[in-house]
Design an enzyme around this catalytic site. Structure first.
Site, PDB file in Angstrom:
ATOM      1  N   GLU A 263      -8.386  -5.566   5.392  1.00  0.00           N
ATOM      2  CA  GLU A 263      -7.025  -5.145   5.417  1.00  0.00           C
ATOM      3  C   GLU A 263      -6.893  -3.706   5.757  1.00  0.00           C
ATOM      4  O   GLU A 263      -7.127  -2.893   4.942  1.00  0.00           O
ATOM      5  CB  GLU A 263      -6.528  -5.465   4.201  1.00  0.00           C
ATOM      6  CG  GLU A 263      -6.576  -7.076   3.755  1.00  0.00           C
ATOM      7  CD  GLU A 263      -5.838  -8.132   4.838  1.00  0.00           C
ATOM      8  OE1 GLU A 263      -5.107  -7.534   5.546  1.00  0.00           O
ATOM      9  OE2 GLU A 263      -6.215  -9.171   4.664  1.00  0.00           O
ATOM     10  N   CYS A 297       0.288   1.033   3.210  1.00  0.00           N
ATOM     11  CA  CYS A 297      -0.027   0.374   4.776  1.00  0.00           C
ATOM     12  C   CYS A 297       1.176   0.132   5.343  1.00  0.00           C
ATOM     13  O   CYS A 297       1.103   0.136   6.457  1.00  0.00           O
ATOM     14  CB  CYS A 297      -1.038  -0.698   4.396  1.00  0.00           C
ATOM     15  SG  CYS A 297      -0.568  -1.870   3.319  1.00  0.00           S
TER      16      CYS A 297
HETATM   17  P1  NAD Z   1     -10.404   4.950   3.209  1.00  0.00           P
HETATM   18  O1  NAD Z   1     -10.685   3.907   4.349  1.00  0.00           O
HETATM   19  O2  NAD Z   1     -10.884   6.588   3.516  1.00  0.00           O
HETATM   20  O3  NAD Z   1     -10.899   4.618   2.069  1.00  0.00           O
HETATM   21  C1  NAD Z   1     -10.726   3.328   1.233  1.00  0.00           C
HETATM   22  C2  NAD Z   1     -11.770   2.986   0.287  1.00  0.00           C
HETATM   23  O4  NAD Z   1     -13.110   3.084   1.267  1.00  0.00           O
HETATM   24  C3  NAD Z   1     -12.216   3.616  -0.622  1.00  0.00           C
HETATM   25  O5  NAD Z   1     -12.760   3.237  -1.931  1.00  0.00           O
HETATM   26  C4  NAD Z   1     -13.347   4.697  -0.090  1.00  0.00           C
HETATM   27  O6  NAD Z   1     -13.946   5.553  -1.122  1.00  0.00           O
HETATM   28  C5  NAD Z   1     -14.065   4.003   0.618  1.00  0.00           C
HETATM   29  N1  NAD Z   1     -14.677   4.633   1.962  1.00  0.00           N
HETATM   30  C6  NAD Z   1     -14.315   5.624   2.664  1.00  0.00           C
HETATM   31  N2  NAD Z   1     -14.976   5.892   3.510  1.00  0.00           N
HETATM   32  C7  NAD Z   1     -16.147   5.062   3.633  1.00  0.00           C
HETATM   33  C8  NAD Z   1     -17.263   5.163   4.349  1.00  0.00           C
HETATM   34  N3  NAD Z   1     -17.558   5.892   5.251  1.00  0.00           N
HETATM   35  N4  NAD Z   1     -18.177   3.951   3.950  1.00  0.00           N
HETATM   36  C9  NAD Z   1     -17.680   3.136   3.023  1.00  0.00           C
HETATM   37  N5  NAD Z   1     -16.496   3.261   2.166  1.00  0.00           N
HETATM   38  C10 NAD Z   1     -15.814   4.312   2.400  1.00  0.00           C
HETATM   39  O7  NAD Z   1      -8.803   4.918   3.046  1.00  0.00           O
HETATM   40  P2  NAD Z   1      -7.857   5.830   2.694  1.00  0.00           P
HETATM   41  O8  NAD Z   1      -7.348   6.666   3.460  1.00  0.00           O
HETATM   42  O9  NAD Z   1      -8.208   6.238   1.072  1.00  0.00           O
HETATM   43  O10 NAD Z   1      -6.556   4.727   2.175  1.00  0.00           O
HETATM   44  C11 NAD Z   1      -5.437   4.728   2.997  1.00  0.00           C
HETATM   45  C12 NAD Z   1      -5.805   3.621   4.032  1.00  0.00           C
HETATM   46  O11 NAD Z   1      -5.819   2.423   3.399  1.00  0.00           O
HETATM   47  C13 NAD Z   1      -4.630   3.595   5.273  1.00  0.00           C
HETATM   48  O12 NAD Z   1      -4.967   3.451   6.287  1.00  0.00           O
HETATM   49  C14 NAD Z   1      -3.779   2.296   4.579  1.00  0.00           C
HETATM   50  O13 NAD Z   1      -2.975   1.786   5.616  1.00  0.00           O
HETATM   51  C15 NAD Z   1      -4.858   1.399   4.256  1.00  0.00           C
HETATM   52  N6  NAD Z   1      -4.391   0.474   3.324  1.00  0.00           N
HETATM   53  C16 NAD Z   1      -4.225  -0.813   3.931  1.00  0.00           C
HETATM   54  C17 NAD Z   1      -3.643  -1.728   3.015  1.00  0.00           C
HETATM   55  C18 NAD Z   1      -3.471  -3.324   3.425  1.00  0.00           C
HETATM   56  O14 NAD Z   1      -3.660  -4.268   2.882  1.00  0.00           O
HETATM   57  N7  NAD Z   1      -3.761  -3.319   4.899  1.00  0.00           N
HETATM   58  C19 NAD Z   1      -3.356  -1.631   1.658  1.00  0.00           C
HETATM   59  C20 NAD Z   1      -3.495  -0.524   1.283  1.00  0.00           C
HETATM   60  C21 NAD Z   1      -3.891   0.594   2.057  1.00  0.00           C
END
Ligand code: NAD
Length: 531
Positions: A263, A297
């Site tokens: 997601e 999101c």
């Molecule tokens: P992110 O991908 O940077 O982080 C999300 C999670 O992944 C966190 O727990 C983070 O620690 C982990 N993470 C980050 N880098 C990683 C890596 N290299 N390897 C493994 N894990 C890693 O996302 P963010 O910027 O913190 O959050 C915002 C994003 O999430 C936006 O793009 C938003 O649209 C999306 N989002 C999507 C939904 C949905 O249901 N589609 C819901 C909420 C947020």
């Protein structure tokens, strides 16, 4: 979990452990999660898990999972029902903690806890279904059945903008279906993660079934958890976060033939046609674009407006956006609060020059709020909080980077189109496909939009944001791999189908081979009946 008082007037700091093999594990290496409305408020101290911690957390739950899967589904669901009850009891304090730790306005924080409660309500009763099927066999004296079986050990990685609702969308159905879970909560909200896990244990969940490992993403617990797929310790990863990290999860699962749930991000369009109720549409656009400071999101990225009503929409949007009250997330009257973290704020600051370079017109020049430049309607601490005023770009073309890239802050673009065809083309004109909306009174335009928009979710005369616990949530394209959260649809993600045949014939029967075709009756000649 422990707490320690702070001497700066803020509430106590929560010190959270990992939970591995049912045991709380403290760590000598911790990081501080600070409130985005008061950066001097250390809300939580959480472990920086090592790869060894994460490996152990993934190795141990295998046995616990088998025992859990043997617990009848209605019994598993009862624990989910108790969790829902505990969430109801703790709703206000948990909501206030969510606001403190990641800056969600308190009204929205209450809504997100309510979403977790609704999810528990839905899946408590789903434990009495989890239906399989009886299927007729082509052979006599033979019965065919299908059963839903758990996938096994599921890794869960979640983002900080919905630190309780989204984890509940994953963990509740995963556990209901008899899986065990290893969860890496967002590093923006480890305290919320720990409190949510604690409620699960208080509800009676066997501790070994839900493990929690804290830490960062790259070179941290998130990356290590993905790597456990290559060590064959995980049977699935369910991920919510950026498209970039989602691709890494997808690649790791793909090469190990696992099915991930992804997601991801969005650049959600909101269309306003010439016949729309403009006041209603602008209110929807305002909420979609600036609610949660644009950090959903499903936030609206592009407002796509028919040129006949563009002047009206532009004026009303600027007027209303300029009047939005920004401030402390615990203030009940604010429209939106702070950025969740410095990373999001810095990216948003940089996005201003990207829009200008691309030739967009800065209609409303949103800026970081600092001491001395607070707007009149500001109700926060400009020195200690990560706040900004709304930004609106005008004269945006769909090929500009600001129209294409997710911004994740209080920015929205105005894109002018001529009629429904151009509106649909623009709405489908990004790599994403999460949410979308159209404002119109024309039933045929509604129908066309519903049929032709490629997003997973569409609103008619409502905002791009919002979800209900019993409706499928998710997107397509760069927004996800087509899996869905919530409702009956998510059960597909956390179960595998098993089919069973029971042969009562007392002799070896072979499908396809032991069938005797009855001789076809003689074909009558109808040629005399027609010319
Ligand atoms: P992110 O991908 O940077 O982080 C999300 C999670 O992944 C966190 O727990 C983070 O620690 C982990 N993470 C980050 N880098 C990683 C890596 N290299 N390897 C493994 N894990 C890693 O996302 P963010 O910027 O913190 O959050 C915002 C994003 O999430 C936006 O793009 C938003 O649209 C999306 N989002 C999507 C939904 C949905 O249901 N589609 C819901 C909420 C947020």
């Amino acid at each position: 979990m422990k707490t320690t008082p702070q001497d700066n007037g803020h509430p106590s700091t929560l010190i959270v452990p990992n939970v591995i093999d049912g045991q709380e594990r403290e760590s000598s290496h911790t990081y501080a999660s600070r409130s985005p409305s008061h950066r001097d408020d250390v809300v939580t101290l959480a472990p920086l898990s090592t790869k060894e911690d994460v490996r152990e957390a993934c190795q141990k739950p295998r046995a616990a999972q088998r025992a859990w899967a043997r617990t009848p589904a209605p019994g598993r669901a009862q624990i989910i029902g108790r969790l829902g009850q505990l969430l109801r009891e703790e709703k206000e304090s948990l909501s206030r903690f969510v606001s403190r730790e990641m800056g969600k306005p308190i009204r929205e924080a209450r809504g997100s806890v309510q979403e977790a409660i609704d999810t528990c309500d839905f899946f408590q009763s789903e434990g009495r279904r989890l239906y399989g099927q009886t299927v007729p066999s082509e052979l006599p004296n033979k019965e065919l059945f299908t059963y839903r079986r758990p996938v096994g050990v599921v890794g869960v990685i979640t983002a900080g903008n919905f630190p309780i609702a989204v984890p509940s969308w994953k963990i509740v159905p995963a556990l209901l279906c008899g899986n065990s879970v290893v969860w890496k909560p967002s590093d923006d909200a480890p305290g919320v993660g720990a409190l949510f896990a604690d409620l699960w244990y208080r509800a009676g969940l066997p501790r070994g079934v839900l493990s929690v490992v804290h830490g960062g993403g790259k070179d941290g617990a998130g990356q290590f958890l993905i790597e456990m797929t290559d060590e064959q310790l995980l049977d699935k990863i369910s991920f919510t976060g950026s498209t970039e990290v989602g691709r890494m999860v997808g690649e790791a699962c793909g090469r190990n033939l696992k099915r991930p749930s992804l997601e991801l991000g969005g650049k959600n369009p909101l269309v306003i046609l010439a016949d729309a109720d403009i006041e209603l549409a602008v209110d929807g656009a305002l909420w979609s674009s600036f609610g949660t400071a644009g950090q959903r999101c499903t936030s609206c990225g592009n407002i796509i407006v028919d040129r006949k009503v563009m002047p009206q929409v532009r004026d009303l949007l600027v007027k209303k956006a300029s009047a939005l009250k920004i401030g402390d997330p615990l203030d009940e009257s604010i429209a939106y609060g702070p950025f969740i973290n410095e990373r999001f704020l810095e990216r948003w600051v940089a996005q201003r020059s990207v829009g200008i370079e691309d030739g967009a017109n800065l209609l409303l020049d949103g800026k970081r709020i600092t001491p001395g430049n607070e707007p009149a309607n500001f109700a926060g601490n400009a020195e200690k909080g990560l706040y900004a005023t709304p930004r609106i770009f005008d004269h945006v073309k769909m090929n500009m980077r600001v129209a294409q890239e997710e911004c994740f802050g209080p920015t929205v673009n105005l894109v002018e189109v001529d009629g429904i065809d151009e509106a649909i083309e623009a709405a489908n004109g990004t790599q994403y496909g999460l949410s979308s909306a159209i404002y119109t009174r024309d039933a045929r335009a509604m129908l066309r939009f519903k049929e032709e928009i490629t997003a997973g979710m569409t609103s008619v005369n409502n905002s791009t944001t919002g979800a209900e616990a019993h409706l499928p949530f998710g997107g397509n394209g760069a927004s996800g791999n087509g899996t869905r959260e919530s409702g009956i649809w998510v059960i597909e993600a956390y179960t595998r189908w098993q089919c069973v045949n029971v042969d009562l014939a007392g002799k070896l029967q072979l499908a396809q081979m032991d069938l005797e075709d009855a001789a076809p009756p003689e074909k009558p000649d109808w040629s005399a009946l027609v010319r």
